[in-house]
Scaffold this motif. Structure first.
Motif, PDB file in Angstrom:
ATOM      1  N   MET A  44     -68.518 -19.499   6.337  1.00  0.00           N
ATOM      2  CA  MET A  44     -67.469 -20.000   5.440  1.00  0.00           C
ATOM      3  C   MET A  44     -67.760 -19.593   3.990  1.00  0.00           C
ATOM      4  SD  MET A  44     -66.730 -23.720   7.120  1.00  0.00           S
ATOM      5  CE  MET A  44     -65.376 -24.166   6.057  1.00  0.00           C
ATOM      6  N   THR A  45     -69.018 -19.659   3.587  1.00  0.00           N
ATOM      7  CA  THR A  45     -69.396 -19.238   2.237  1.00  0.00           C
ATOM      8  C   THR A  45     -69.097 -17.757   2.051  1.00  0.00           C
ATOM      9  OG1 THR A  45     -71.148 -20.903   2.207  1.00  0.00           O
ATOM     10  CG2 THR A  45     -71.287 -19.138   0.581  1.00  0.00           C
ATOM     11  N   ASP A  46     -69.448 -16.962   3.056  1.00  0.00           N
ATOM     12  CA  ASP A  46     -69.180 -15.524   3.002  1.00  0.00           C
ATOM     13  C   ASP A  46     -67.673 -15.263   2.917  1.00  0.00           C
ATOM     14  OD1 ASP A  46     -69.978 -12.771   3.097  1.00  0.00           O
ATOM     15  OD2 ASP A  46     -69.286 -12.729   5.192  1.00  0.00           O
ATOM     16  N   MET A  47     -66.893 -16.007   3.692  1.00  0.00           N
ATOM     17  CA  MET A  47     -65.440 -15.849   3.695  1.00  0.00           C
ATOM     18  C   MET A  47     -64.861 -16.195   2.326  1.00  0.00           C
ATOM     19  SD  MET A  47     -62.601 -17.683   6.125  1.00  0.00           S
ATOM     20  CE  MET A  47     -62.888 -19.283   5.414  1.00  0.00           C
ATOM     21  N   VAL A  48     -65.335 -17.278   1.716  1.00  0.00           N
ATOM     22  CA  VAL A  48     -64.847 -17.675   0.395  1.00  0.00           C
ATOM     23  C   VAL A  48     -65.192 -16.610  -0.637  1.00  0.00           C
ATOM     24  CG1 VAL A  48     -65.176 -19.353  -1.470  1.00  0.00           C
ATOM     25  CG2 VAL A  48     -64.841 -20.144   0.868  1.00  0.00           C
ATOM     26  N   ASN A  49     -66.392 -16.058  -0.561  1.00  0.00           N
ATOM     27  CA  ASN A  49     -66.788 -14.998  -1.491  1.00  0.00           C
ATOM     28  C   ASN A  49     -65.899 -13.766  -1.325  1.00  0.00           C
ATOM     29  OD1 ASN A  49     -68.831 -16.563  -2.592  1.00  0.00           O
ATOM     30  ND2 ASN A  49     -70.391 -15.746  -1.215  1.00  0.00           N
ATOM     31  N   LYS A  50     -65.606 -13.403  -0.079  1.00  0.00           N
ATOM     32  CA  LYS A  50     -64.752 -12.244   0.173  1.00  0.00           C
ATOM     33  C   LYS A  50     -63.336 -12.507  -0.319  1.00  0.00           C
ATOM     34  CE  LYS A  50     -67.339 -10.294   4.016  1.00  0.00           C
ATOM     35  NZ  LYS A  50     -67.378 -10.005   5.453  1.00  0.00           N
ATOM     36  N   GLN A  51     -62.833 -13.719  -0.107  1.00  0.00           N
ATOM     37  CA  GLN A  51     -61.494 -14.061  -0.593  1.00  0.00           C
ATOM     38  C   GLN A  51     -61.438 -13.996  -2.114  1.00  0.00           C
ATOM     39  OE1 GLN A  51     -60.800 -17.870   1.238  1.00  0.00           O
ATOM     40  NE2 GLN A  51     -59.726 -16.972   2.979  1.00  0.00           N
ATOM     41  N   SER A  52     -62.499 -14.430  -2.757  1.00  0.00           N
ATOM     42  CA  SER A  52     -62.553 -14.376  -4.211  1.00  0.00           C
ATOM     43  C   SER A  52     -62.497 -12.928  -4.683  1.00  0.00           C
ATOM     44  CB  SER A  52     -63.834 -15.051  -4.698  1.00  0.00           C
ATOM     45  OG  SER A  52     -63.972 -14.920  -6.080  1.00  0.00           O
ATOM     46  N   LYS A  53     -63.226 -12.065  -4.001  1.00  0.00           N
ATOM     47  CA  LYS A  53     -63.223 -10.640  -4.342  1.00  0.00           C
ATOM     48  C   LYS A  53     -61.832 -10.039  -4.128  1.00  0.00           C
ATOM     49  CE  LYS A  53     -65.554  -6.306  -3.221  1.00  0.00           C
ATOM     50  NZ  LYS A  53     -66.522  -5.643  -2.365  1.00  0.00           N
ATOM     51  N   ILE A  54     -61.175 -10.412  -3.040  1.00  0.00           N
ATOM     52  CA  ILE A  54     -59.827  -9.906  -2.747  1.00  0.00           C
ATOM     53  C   ILE A  54     -58.850 -10.384  -3.813  1.00  0.00           C
ATOM     54  CG2 ILE A  54     -57.888 -10.139  -1.141  1.00  0.00           C
ATOM     55  CD1 ILE A  54     -59.969 -10.076   1.135  1.00  0.00           C
ATOM     56  N   ILE A  55     -58.971 -11.631  -4.229  1.00  0.00           N
ATOM     57  CA  ILE A  55     -58.075 -12.169  -5.267  1.00  0.00           C
ATOM     58  C   ILE A  55     -58.254 -11.399  -6.568  1.00  0.00           C
ATOM     59  CG2 ILE A  55     -57.652 -14.189  -6.722  1.00  0.00           C
ATOM     60  CD1 ILE A  55     -58.187 -15.887  -4.189  1.00  0.00           C
ATOM     61  N   LYS A  56     -59.494 -11.067  -6.924  1.00  0.00           N
ATOM     62  CA  LYS A  56     -59.743 -10.289  -8.143  1.00  0.00           C
ATOM     63  C   LYS A  56     -59.113  -8.908  -8.025  1.00  0.00           C
ATOM     64  CE  LYS A  56     -64.004 -12.638  -9.439  1.00  0.00           C
ATOM     65  NZ  LYS A  56     -65.468 -12.537  -9.515  1.00  0.00           N
ATOM     66  N   GLN A  57     -59.243  -8.282  -6.848  1.00  0.00           N
ATOM     67  CA  GLN A  57     -58.649  -6.956  -6.649  1.00  0.00           C
ATOM     68  C   GLN A  57     -57.125  -7.031  -6.699  1.00  0.00           C
ATOM     69  OE1 GLN A  57     -60.459  -5.863  -2.924  1.00  0.00           O
ATOM     70  NE2 GLN A  57     -62.152  -4.787  -3.910  1.00  0.00           N
ATOM     71  N   GLN A  58     -56.551  -8.088  -6.140  1.00  0.00           N
ATOM     72  CA  GLN A  58     -55.103  -8.256  -6.202  1.00  0.00           C
ATOM     73  C   GLN A  58     -54.639  -8.438  -7.642  1.00  0.00           C
ATOM     74  OE1 GLN A  58     -54.588 -11.563  -3.520  1.00  0.00           O
ATOM     75  NE2 GLN A  58     -54.025 -10.239  -1.811  1.00  0.00           N
ATOM     76  N   ASP A  59     -55.423  -9.142  -8.434  1.00  0.00           N
ATOM     77  CA  ASP A  59     -55.098  -9.332  -9.841  1.00  0.00           C
ATOM     78  C   ASP A  59     -55.091  -7.993 -10.572  1.00  0.00           C
ATOM     79  OD1 ASP A  59     -54.543 -10.907 -12.175  1.00  0.00           O
ATOM     80  OD2 ASP A  59     -56.640 -10.624 -12.774  1.00  0.00           O
ATOM     81  N   GLU A  60     -56.096  -7.153 -10.289  1.00  0.00           N
ATOM     82  CA  GLU A  60     -56.143  -5.813 -10.892  1.00  0.00           C
ATOM     83  C   GLU A  60     -54.929  -4.992 -10.466  1.00  0.00           C
ATOM     84  OE1 GLU A  60     -59.809  -3.623 -10.415  1.00  0.00           O
ATOM     85  OE2 GLU A  60     -60.958  -5.474 -10.482  1.00  0.00           O
ATOM     86  N   LEU A  61     -54.579  -5.059  -9.196  1.00  0.00           N
ATOM     87  CA  LEU A  61     -53.439  -4.312  -8.675  1.00  0.00           C
ATOM     88  C   LEU A  61     -52.145  -4.761  -9.353  1.00  0.00           C
ATOM     89  CD1 LEU A  61     -52.266  -2.292  -6.643  1.00  0.00           C
ATOM     90  CD2 LEU A  61     -52.129  -4.166  -5.004  1.00  0.00           C
TER      91      LEU A  61
END
Length: 110
Positions: A43-60
């Protein structure tokens, strides 16, 4: 018929006298078993990955916004250039129109 019931008021007094007086010193946390530890890690790994995806979506999103602004500027420039072309074309046609009108008037006079 009469029911044999204990004194309710006495029961109520006994149950409320100790209410809120819990001895927390005897309470220990529940041990984490290996499956739970693995779940927590996943779950911690999933939250970290989601956070990374959200940052990439923000850049996009910011890149798309910049591109949209640039496209709007290009569209305005294209409209201005088209208008200039139309005006220039009309100005170039004026001498030809004047010549046609002159010849038409000369034909009408005959």
């Amino acid at each position: 018929m009469k029911f044999n019931m204990p004194n309710i008021d006495k029961l109520r007094a006994d149950s409320t006298s100790n209410f809120g007086k819990i001895d927390y010193s005897n309470i220990k946390p529940v041990p984490i078993v290996p499956n739970q530890q693995k779940q927590i890690e996943l779950m911690t790994d999933m939250v970290n990955k989601q956070s990374k995806i959200i940052k990439q979506q923000d850049e996009l999103i910011s890149l798309v916004q910049e591109e949209a602004l640039a496209a709007a500027k290009q569209a305005k420039l294209a409209m201005i250039l088209t208008l200039i072309g139309l005006v220039t074309g009309f100005i170039q046609i004026i001498p030809t129109l004047a010549l046609w009108i002159e010849e038409l008037l000369s034909l009408l006079k005959r």
